[in-house]
Design an enzyme around this catalytic site. Structure first.
Site, PDB file in Angstrom:
ATOM      1  N   SER A  46       0.773  -0.977  -0.026  1.00 45.47           N
ATOM      2  CA  SER A  46      -0.096   0.121  -0.032  1.00 45.47           C
ATOM      3  C   SER A  46       0.791   1.188   0.006  1.00 45.47           C
ATOM      4  O   SER A  46       0.278   2.416  -0.226  1.00 45.47           O
ATOM      5  CB  SER A  46      -0.731  -0.040   1.297  1.00 45.47           C
ATOM      6  OG  SER A  46      -0.229  -0.189   2.473  1.00 45.47           O
ATOM      7  N   GLU A 215      -7.029  16.123   9.869  1.00 45.38           N
ATOM      8  CA  GLU A 215      -7.781  16.729  10.919  1.00 45.38           C
ATOM      9  C   GLU A 215      -9.283  16.251  10.636  1.00 45.38           C
ATOM     10  O   GLU A 215      -9.866  16.290   9.420  1.00 45.38           O
ATOM     11  CB  GLU A 215      -7.759  18.153  10.860  1.00 45.38           C
ATOM     12  CG  GLU A 215      -6.184  18.683  11.329  1.00 45.38           C
ATOM     13  CD  GLU A 215      -5.587  18.421  12.631  1.00 45.38           C
ATOM     14  OE1 GLU A 215      -6.504  18.174  13.461  1.00 45.38           O
ATOM     15  OE2 GLU A 215      -4.642  18.422  12.777  1.00 45.38           O
ATOM     16  N   HIS A 231       1.115   5.296   5.680  1.00 44.11           N
ATOM     17  CA  HIS A 231       0.772   5.819   4.432  1.00 44.11           C
ATOM     18  C   HIS A 231       1.273   7.488   4.071  1.00 44.11           C
ATOM     19  O   HIS A 231       1.081   7.970   5.436  1.00 44.11           O
ATOM     20  CB  HIS A 231      -0.508   5.482   4.204  1.00 44.11           C
ATOM     21  CG  HIS A 231      -0.868   4.055   4.146  1.00 44.11           C
ATOM     22  ND1 HIS A 231      -1.335   3.587   5.428  1.00 44.11           N
ATOM     23  CD2 HIS A 231      -0.367   2.849   3.384  1.00 44.11           C
ATOM     24  CE1 HIS A 231      -1.595   2.267   5.420  1.00 44.11           C
ATOM     25  NE2 HIS A 231      -0.957   1.686   4.289  1.00 44.11           N
TER      26      HIS A 231
END
Length: 277
Positions: A46, A215, A231
């Protein structure tokens, strides 16, 4: 511009123009006889994979690699979320990748994150035995098609000690890949070492904007926010792709004519996420 973004710009300006790649003995340069177009085939997880609109702003570094390549150098990104060197093969993904490989192509192999999940029999491998055994299948498959295999150690996660020291997280897997590269005499891009040094230079605050820290309310895909230290966001993916492109040049796997923008700004806004297929 947020305070974090200003810090990112300042940190980028302080980076050295070239980050070295640790390599095993490089293969001979293809020169003018190399078939065209050259394709870089990515086998990985990923951290490199193509992301779609339902995951934005999460971004794999393979999505950004074309920004540093000339238009006649292609990227075939087969990296897939959650895969290890073992599961990628078991699911037939290596066979699918190799079906498109042509003489002179590069096969970039980066695993480790999910190989570490030894509690999962579908993905876990042992760094001393099964991990190099599976990696050899990638090397053998590329060589059988007269392509050039390249081992890439796993990019580092964002982990810092209390004193601000960037911490390695991949255990013995990077060392196992380095040993295999030396044994098999294939090029190695030591992304683990390169990105660990990069996170150390940037520090714990600035690196939040490189990883998928979101956020609450900032993204409809993460309404409650997210603090993902594995990631990347676009900024991180772009700069990890830049590090990779520089390392491929340093290993003489790509020629200067294959590359562009290595020392130029690449706006993260160039990243786009297609709708899921």
């Amino acid at each position: 511009m947020t305070l974090h973004r200003r810090r990112v710009v300042t940190a980028l300006a302080a980076l050295p123009p070239i980050l070295a790649a640790a390599t095993a003995p490089a293969l001979a340069h293809g020169g003018g006889n190399r078939p065209r177009p050259l394709t870089l085939h990515i086998a990985g997880d990923s951290t490199a994979a193509q992301k779609y609109s339902d995951a934005a702003p999460e971004t794999g570094w393979g999505m950004a690699l074309p920004f540093f390549l000339r238009p006649d150098v292609r990227v075939a990104n087969h990296a897939m979320n959650g895969r290890s060197s073992k599961s990628f093969i078991d699911e037939g993904r290596l066979d699918a990748l190799l079906a498109g490989v042509r003489p002179g192509d590069l096969v970039l192999v980066q695993f480790g994150h999910n190989d570490e999940k030894t509690e999962d029999p579908a993905r876990g491998t042992d760094p001393h035995t099964t991990f190099p055994q599976y990696l050899r299948q990638y090397l053998d498959g590329a060589r059988a098609r007269r392509a050039r295999p390249v081992l890439i150690t796993p990019v580092e996660r964002r982990r810092f000690a209390e004193d601000g020291t960037a911490k390695p997280t991949h255990g013995e897997y990077p060392a196992a890949m380095r040993a295999l590269a030396a044994e098999e005499r294939v090029p190695l891009i030591d992304a683990q070492a390169l990105t660990l040094a990069l996170w150390q230079r940037l520090g714990p605050t600035v690196t939040q904007d490189w990883f998928n820290w979101v956020e609450p309310g900032e993204s409809p895909n993460y309404p409650a926010g997210k603090q993902d230290n594995t990631h990347f966001q676009p900024l991180g993916a772009v700069e990890v792709a830049r590090v990779t492109a520089r390392a491929l040049r340093g290993a003489r796997l790509l020629e200067p004519r294959d590359l562009r923008r290595l020392d130029a700004p690449v706006p993260p806004s160039l990243i786009s996420w297609p709708d899921p297929v």
